[in-house]
Design an enzyme around this catalytic site. Structure first.
Site, PDB file in Angstrom:
ATOM      1  N   GLY A  98       0.931  -1.118  -0.046  1.00 32.77           N
ATOM      2  CA  GLY A  98      -0.078  -0.086  -0.042  1.00 32.77           C
ATOM      3  C   GLY A  98       1.063   1.170  -0.031  1.00 32.77           C
ATOM      4  O   GLY A  98       1.506   1.618  -1.183  1.00 32.77           O
ATOM      5  N   THR A 139      -9.630   2.159  -8.459  1.00 39.27           N
ATOM      6  CA  THR A 139     -10.497   3.000  -8.800  1.00 39.27           C
ATOM      7  C   THR A 139     -10.879   2.840 -10.202  1.00 39.27           C
ATOM      8  O   THR A 139     -10.154   2.800 -11.106  1.00 39.27           O
ATOM      9  CB  THR A 139     -10.400   4.630  -8.646  1.00 39.27           C
ATOM     10  OG1 THR A 139     -10.243   4.714  -7.243  1.00 39.27           O
ATOM     11  CG2 THR A 139     -11.735   5.262  -8.904  1.00 39.27           C
ATOM     12  N   ILE A 171     -23.125  21.241  12.625  1.00 43.74           N
ATOM     13  CA  ILE A 171     -24.364  22.592  12.733  1.00 43.74           C
ATOM     14  C   ILE A 171     -25.652  21.922  12.365  1.00 43.74           C
ATOM     15  O   ILE A 171     -26.658  22.702  12.549  1.00 43.74           O
ATOM     16  CB  ILE A 171     -23.827  23.446  11.568  1.00 43.74           C
ATOM     17  CG1 ILE A 171     -22.610  24.180  12.080  1.00 43.74           C
ATOM     18  CG2 ILE A 171     -24.816  24.342  11.118  1.00 43.74           C
ATOM     19  CD1 ILE A 171     -21.864  25.093  11.198  1.00 43.74           C
ATOM     20  N   HIS A 172     -25.911  20.901  11.622  1.00 36.53           N
ATOM     21  CA  HIS A 172     -26.899  20.324  11.357  1.00 36.53           C
ATOM     22  C   HIS A 172     -27.593  19.528  12.572  1.00 36.53           C
ATOM     23  O   HIS A 172     -28.694  18.894  12.449  1.00 36.53           O
ATOM     24  CB  HIS A 172     -26.814  19.383  10.431  1.00 36.53           C
ATOM     25  CG  HIS A 172     -26.774  19.780   8.671  1.00 36.53           C
ATOM     26  ND1 HIS A 172     -25.399  20.336   8.380  1.00 36.53           N
ATOM     27  CD2 HIS A 172     -27.615  19.835   7.800  1.00 36.53           C
ATOM     28  CE1 HIS A 172     -25.865  20.946   7.186  1.00 36.53           C
ATOM     29  NE2 HIS A 172     -27.067  20.557   6.713  1.00 36.53           N
ATOM     30  N   GLY A 173     -26.857  19.323  13.454  1.00 32.07           N
ATOM     31  CA  GLY A 173     -27.400  18.658  14.712  1.00 32.07           C
ATOM     32  C   GLY A 173     -27.782  17.231  14.197  1.00 32.07           C
ATOM     33  O   GLY A 173     -26.873  16.814  13.562  1.00 32.07           O
ATOM     34  N   GLY A 174     -28.815  16.689  15.036  1.00 30.08           N
ATOM     35  CA  GLY A 174     -29.335  15.401  14.813  1.00 30.08           C
ATOM     36  C   GLY A 174     -29.699  15.068  13.241  1.00 30.08           C
ATOM     37  O   GLY A 174     -29.622  14.129  12.907  1.00 30.08           O
ATOM     38  N   GLU A 176      -3.933   7.940  -2.854  1.00 30.97           N
ATOM     39  CA  GLU A 176      -2.842   8.673  -3.358  1.00 30.97           C
ATOM     40  C   GLU A 176      -1.792   9.021  -2.329  1.00 30.97           C
ATOM     41  O   GLU A 176      -1.268  10.190  -2.287  1.00 30.97           O
ATOM     42  CB  GLU A 176      -3.176   9.634  -4.127  1.00 30.97           C
ATOM     43  CG  GLU A 176      -4.171   9.142  -5.315  1.00 30.97           C
ATOM     44  CD  GLU A 176      -4.018  10.238  -6.632  1.00 30.97           C
ATOM     45  OE1 GLU A 176      -3.017  11.095  -6.694  1.00 30.97           O
ATOM     46  OE2 GLU A 176      -5.245  10.044  -7.368  1.00 30.97           O
ATOM     47  N   SER A 208      -2.096  10.580   4.772  1.00 33.75           N
ATOM     48  CA  SER A 208      -1.505  11.890   5.569  1.00 33.75           C
ATOM     49  C   SER A 208      -0.345  11.567   6.130  1.00 33.75           C
ATOM     50  O   SER A 208       0.948  12.406   6.013  1.00 33.75           O
ATOM     51  CB  SER A 208      -2.481  12.391   6.671  1.00 33.75           C
ATOM     52  OG  SER A 208      -3.637  12.848   6.200  1.00 33.75           O
ATOM     53  N   GLU A 209       0.113  10.368   6.518  1.00 33.40           N
ATOM     54  CA  GLU A 209       1.472  10.094   7.193  1.00 33.40           C
ATOM     55  C   GLU A 209       2.329  10.148   6.143  1.00 33.40           C
ATOM     56  O   GLU A 209       3.469  10.575   6.428  1.00 33.40           O
ATOM     57  CB  GLU A 209       1.116   8.738   8.153  1.00 33.40           C
ATOM     58  CG  GLU A 209       0.397   8.761   9.271  1.00 33.40           C
ATOM     59  CD  GLU A 209      -0.975   8.798   8.799  1.00 33.40           C
ATOM     60  OE1 GLU A 209      -1.437   8.300   7.967  1.00 33.40           O
ATOM     61  OE2 GLU A 209      -1.787   8.780   9.740  1.00 33.40           O
TER      62      GLU A 209
HETATM   63  C1  LIG Z   1     -11.763   4.232  -2.152  1.00 36.14           C
HETATM   64  C2  LIG Z   1     -10.020   4.030  -2.710  1.00 36.14           C
HETATM   65  C3  LIG Z   1      -9.745   4.236  -4.045  1.00 36.14           C
HETATM   66  C4  LIG Z   1      -8.501   3.836  -4.370  1.00 36.14           C
HETATM   67  N1  LIG Z   1      -7.900   3.861  -5.502  1.00 36.14           N
HETATM   68  C5  LIG Z   1      -6.810   3.576  -5.826  1.00 36.14           C
HETATM   69  C6  LIG Z   1      -6.554   3.399  -7.159  1.00 36.14           C
HETATM   70  O1  LIG Z   1      -7.257   3.692  -8.195  1.00 36.14           O
HETATM   71  N2  LIG Z   1      -5.267   2.884  -7.545  1.00 36.14           N
HETATM   72  C7  LIG Z   1      -4.407   2.573  -6.595  1.00 36.14           C
HETATM   73  O2  LIG Z   1      -3.337   1.984  -7.070  1.00 36.14           O
HETATM   74  N3  LIG Z   1      -4.781   2.601  -5.341  1.00 36.14           N
HETATM   75  C8  LIG Z   1      -5.952   2.982  -4.958  1.00 36.14           C
HETATM   76  N4  LIG Z   1      -6.276   3.204  -3.565  1.00 36.14           N
HETATM   77  C9  LIG Z   1      -5.270   2.703  -2.627  1.00 36.14           C
HETATM   78  C10 LIG Z   1      -4.795   3.714  -1.615  1.00 36.14           C
HETATM   79  O3  LIG Z   1      -3.723   4.431  -2.373  1.00 36.14           O
HETATM   80  C11 LIG Z   1      -4.111   3.006  -0.456  1.00 36.14           C
HETATM   81  O4  LIG Z   1      -5.203   2.599   0.244  1.00 36.14           O
HETATM   82  C12 LIG Z   1      -3.254   3.943   0.345  1.00 36.14           C
HETATM   83  O5  LIG Z   1      -1.910   4.282  -0.387  1.00 36.14           O
HETATM   84  C13 LIG Z   1      -2.768   3.321   1.663  1.00 36.14           C
HETATM   85  O6  LIG Z   1      -2.269   1.919   1.557  1.00 36.14           O
HETATM   86  P1  LIG Z   1      -2.951   0.995   2.499  1.00 36.14           P
HETATM   87  O7  LIG Z   1      -4.391   0.964   2.506  1.00 36.14           O
HETATM   88  O8  LIG Z   1      -2.367  -0.277   2.107  1.00 36.14           O
HETATM   89  O9  LIG Z   1      -2.397   1.200   3.944  1.00 36.14           O
HETATM   90  P2  LIG Z   1      -1.017   0.785   4.763  1.00 36.14           P
HETATM   91  O10 LIG Z   1      -0.028   1.276   3.755  1.00 36.14           O
HETATM   92  O11 LIG Z   1      -1.051  -0.833   5.114  1.00 36.14           O
HETATM   93  O12 LIG Z   1      -1.068   1.918   5.721  1.00 36.14           O
HETATM   94  C14 LIG Z   1      -1.753   1.804   7.000  1.00 36.14           C
HETATM   95  C15 LIG Z   1      -1.350   2.890   8.052  1.00 36.14           C
HETATM   96  O13 LIG Z   1      -0.128   2.756   8.370  1.00 36.14           O
HETATM   97  C16 LIG Z   1       0.656   4.164   8.046  1.00 36.14           C
HETATM   98  N5  LIG Z   1       1.923   3.864   7.588  1.00 36.14           N
HETATM   99  C17 LIG Z   1       2.325   3.251   6.480  1.00 36.14           C
HETATM  100  N6  LIG Z   1       3.534   3.267   6.273  1.00 36.14           N
HETATM  101  C18 LIG Z   1       3.961   4.598   7.250  1.00 36.14           C
HETATM  102  C19 LIG Z   1       5.187   4.908   7.641  1.00 36.14           C
HETATM  103  N7  LIG Z   1       6.360   4.724   6.893  1.00 36.14           N
HETATM  104  N8  LIG Z   1       5.278   6.151   8.442  1.00 36.14           N
HETATM  105  C20 LIG Z   1       4.116   6.435   9.199  1.00 36.14           C
HETATM  106  N9  LIG Z   1       2.834   5.634   8.925  1.00 36.14           N
HETATM  107  C21 LIG Z   1       2.853   4.885   8.116  1.00 36.14           C
HETATM  108  C22 LIG Z   1      -0.506   4.566   7.131  1.00 36.14           C
HETATM  109  O14 LIG Z   1      -0.486   5.786   6.914  1.00 36.14           O
HETATM  110  C23 LIG Z   1      -1.859   4.124   7.618  1.00 36.14           C
HETATM  111  O15 LIG Z   1      -2.277   5.170   8.592  1.00 36.14           O
HETATM  112  C24 LIG Z   1      -7.513   3.607  -3.139  1.00 36.14           C
HETATM  113  C25 LIG Z   1      -7.970   3.351  -1.831  1.00 36.14           C
HETATM  114  C26 LIG Z   1      -9.297   3.738  -1.374  1.00 36.14           C
HETATM  115  C27 LIG Z   1      -9.683   3.284  -0.033  1.00 36.14           C
END
Ligand SMILES: Cc1cc2nc3c(=O)[nH]c(=O)nc-3n(C[C@H](O)[C@H](O)[C@H](O)COP(=O)(O)OP(=O)(O)OC[C@H]3O[C@@H](n4cnc5c(N)ncnc54)[C@H](O)[C@@H]3O)c2cc1C
Length: 382
Positions: free
Chosen positions: A131, A158, A337-340, A363, A366-367
């Site tokens: 991921g 996606t 603001i919408h409350g319940g 993409e 935040s981390e």
């Molecule tokens: C609705 C949706 C659409 C998506 N569409 C696409 C797409 O079109 N193509 C595609 O390729 N992907 C897609 N994604 C995948 C998305 O990019 C990944 O879910 C994302 O990059 C995080 O990977 P993960 O879910 O495996 O989380 P993980 O990598 O397992 O992370 C789990 C947690 O650990 C944290 N973490 C991981 N490494 C570190 C680090 N080094 N330091 C601190 N914290 C860390 C992360 O921030 C997170 O909080 C999609 C995801 C969703 C939910």
């Protein structure tokens, strides 16, 4: 007043807003409840030129820039985040990767149909074990005769169930780590390529999220996208630009929820007056508007820098980080603001609340944005 926009950019924003309010808004609830991706909308978005904003005119696009792309995504997200997400994956990831790294024949073959919505694109990087750490990609591509044999499963793609064109990353040399990953173009209908499980989600329900599966999938040598071994690094460049779209999507979702809250606060009466007359509510609205403005400026700054040909890795990550976290806060306050009533499906804020969380995850979480930004702070002149 957005003094930084040109007349043409304002016009484009107006056109997309009219389209979103006319063609998307009436169906938002139904598409969300049925978790149905409106495939037919892609053709309409293509006809309007929204899918080809970044694609040069010679390949059938509008040949505009990232400011225009951000404005369009923002307007779609203001009405429905799911549609904005589908468009972002199609154009900012799939088409953009083909334009960025493709050969002339690849650009000519794929971009016109993608830019006009005749075909839908997807971009498959994420895997069950890879991921945030995309370098952990396991999908394998091996040279065979005059082509490649691909095996592996991608998750979270996606548009994955519907896309006609899939850009997928696979390992071509396992001993080279990040330098052993390459990108490929795989067309729907290729033997051994299929869509897998369609995910059920918290939000963004009308956007399709599915596995893409490669089982002894043979593709021609010509379908290698970019240089062999450059796939991982090309993806980083694609993601830099894609993050502008996710930042814009965040601003758009926040804007939609804010407008709903502003209206609601003026209509809802408690203690004999509209709740908008209470200072506690006014402060919320003021903070929401201020935060949105800051996120919009960061997003447009990254977009303008990209259009000026400047490096944007740090700026795009800052925009994505701030805008997505801002949007989660703003939508939360809009619901408050919408409350319940905000908790009920009868009001649009409930859906914004479910949709917005994706912005801090897709993409690059935040981390990961903080990692990217910190790396720049520590290892380059600032
Ligand atoms: C609705 C949706 C659409 C998506 N569409 C696409 C797409 O079109 N193509 C595609 O390729 N992907 C897609 N994604 C995948 C998305 O990019 C990944 O879910 C994302 O990059 C995080 O990977 P993960 O879910 O495996 O989380 P993980 O990598 O397992 O992370 C789990 C947690 O650990 C944290 N973490 C991981 N490494 C570190 C680090 N080094 N330091 C601190 N914290 C860390 C992360 O921030 C997170 O909080 C999609 C995801 C969703 C939910």
């Amino acid at each position: 007043m957005e003094f930084e926009l040109t007349e043409e950019q304002r016009e484009l924003r107006h056109t997309v807003r009219e389209f979103a309010e006319g063609e998307i808004l009436p169906h938002v609830k139904e598409w969300d409840e049925q978790a149905g991706f409106p495939r037919e909308l892609i053709g309409k978005l293509g006809s309007l030129g929204i899918l080809g904003i970044l694609v040069p005119e010679k390949y059938g696009g509008a040949g505009l820039g990232y400011v225009e792309q951000a404005l369009a995504i923002q307007e779609l997200a203001r009405v429905d985040g799911s549609i904005a997400l589908a468009v972002a994956a199609h154009s900012s990831l799939c088409s953009n990767h083909i334009f960025q790294s493709g050969t002339e024949p690849q650009r000519t073959r794929y971009l016109p149909e993608l830019a006009t919505g005749k075909k839908l694109g997807c971009w498959s990087l994420t895997e069950p074990e890879a991921g945030s750490d995309a370098g952990g990609t396991r999908t394998r591509a091996e040279r065979r005769d005059d082509g490649w044999l691909i095996n592996g499963t991608k998750t979270f793609t996606t548009n994955g169930s519907y896309a006609d064109v899939c850009v997928a990353m696979a390992v071509t040399n396992p001993s080279l780590g990040h330098h052993g990953i390459s990108a490929f173009i795989v067309e729907r209908g290729t033997a051994g390529f299929r869509s897998g499980r369609k995910e059920r989600k918290l939000g963004m329900c009308a956007s399709d999220t599915a596995e893409t599966i490669f089982e002894d999938c043979r593709i021609p040598a010509d379908n290698l996208l970019g240089e062999e071994g450059r796939g991982f690094f090309d993806c980083l460049h694609v993601l830099d630009k894609g993050r502008i779209s996710i930042a814009a999507m965040s601003v758009g979702i926040a804007q939609g929820a804010y407008e709903a809250a502003l209206q609601y606060a003026q209509q809802r009466r408690q203690f004999g007056r509209a709740i908008a007359e209470f200072e506690g509510i006014q402060w919320k609205l003021a903070d929401m508007a201020t935060e949105m403005e800051a996120a919009r400026l960061l997003t447009h700054q990254a977009a303008r820098m990209k259009d000026a040909g400047l490096p944007i890795t740090k700026e795009a990550s800052m925009a994505k980080l701030f805008a997505s976290e801002m949007a989660v806060r703003v939508v939360g306050e809009a619901l408050q603001i919408h409350g319940g009533y905000g908790f009920l499906k009868d009001y649009p804020v409930e859906k914004f609340y479910r949709d917005v969380k994706l912005c801090t995850i897709g993409e690059g979480t935040s981390e990961i944005q903080r990692l990217v930004i910190a790396r720049h702070l520590l290892h380059s002149d600032v």
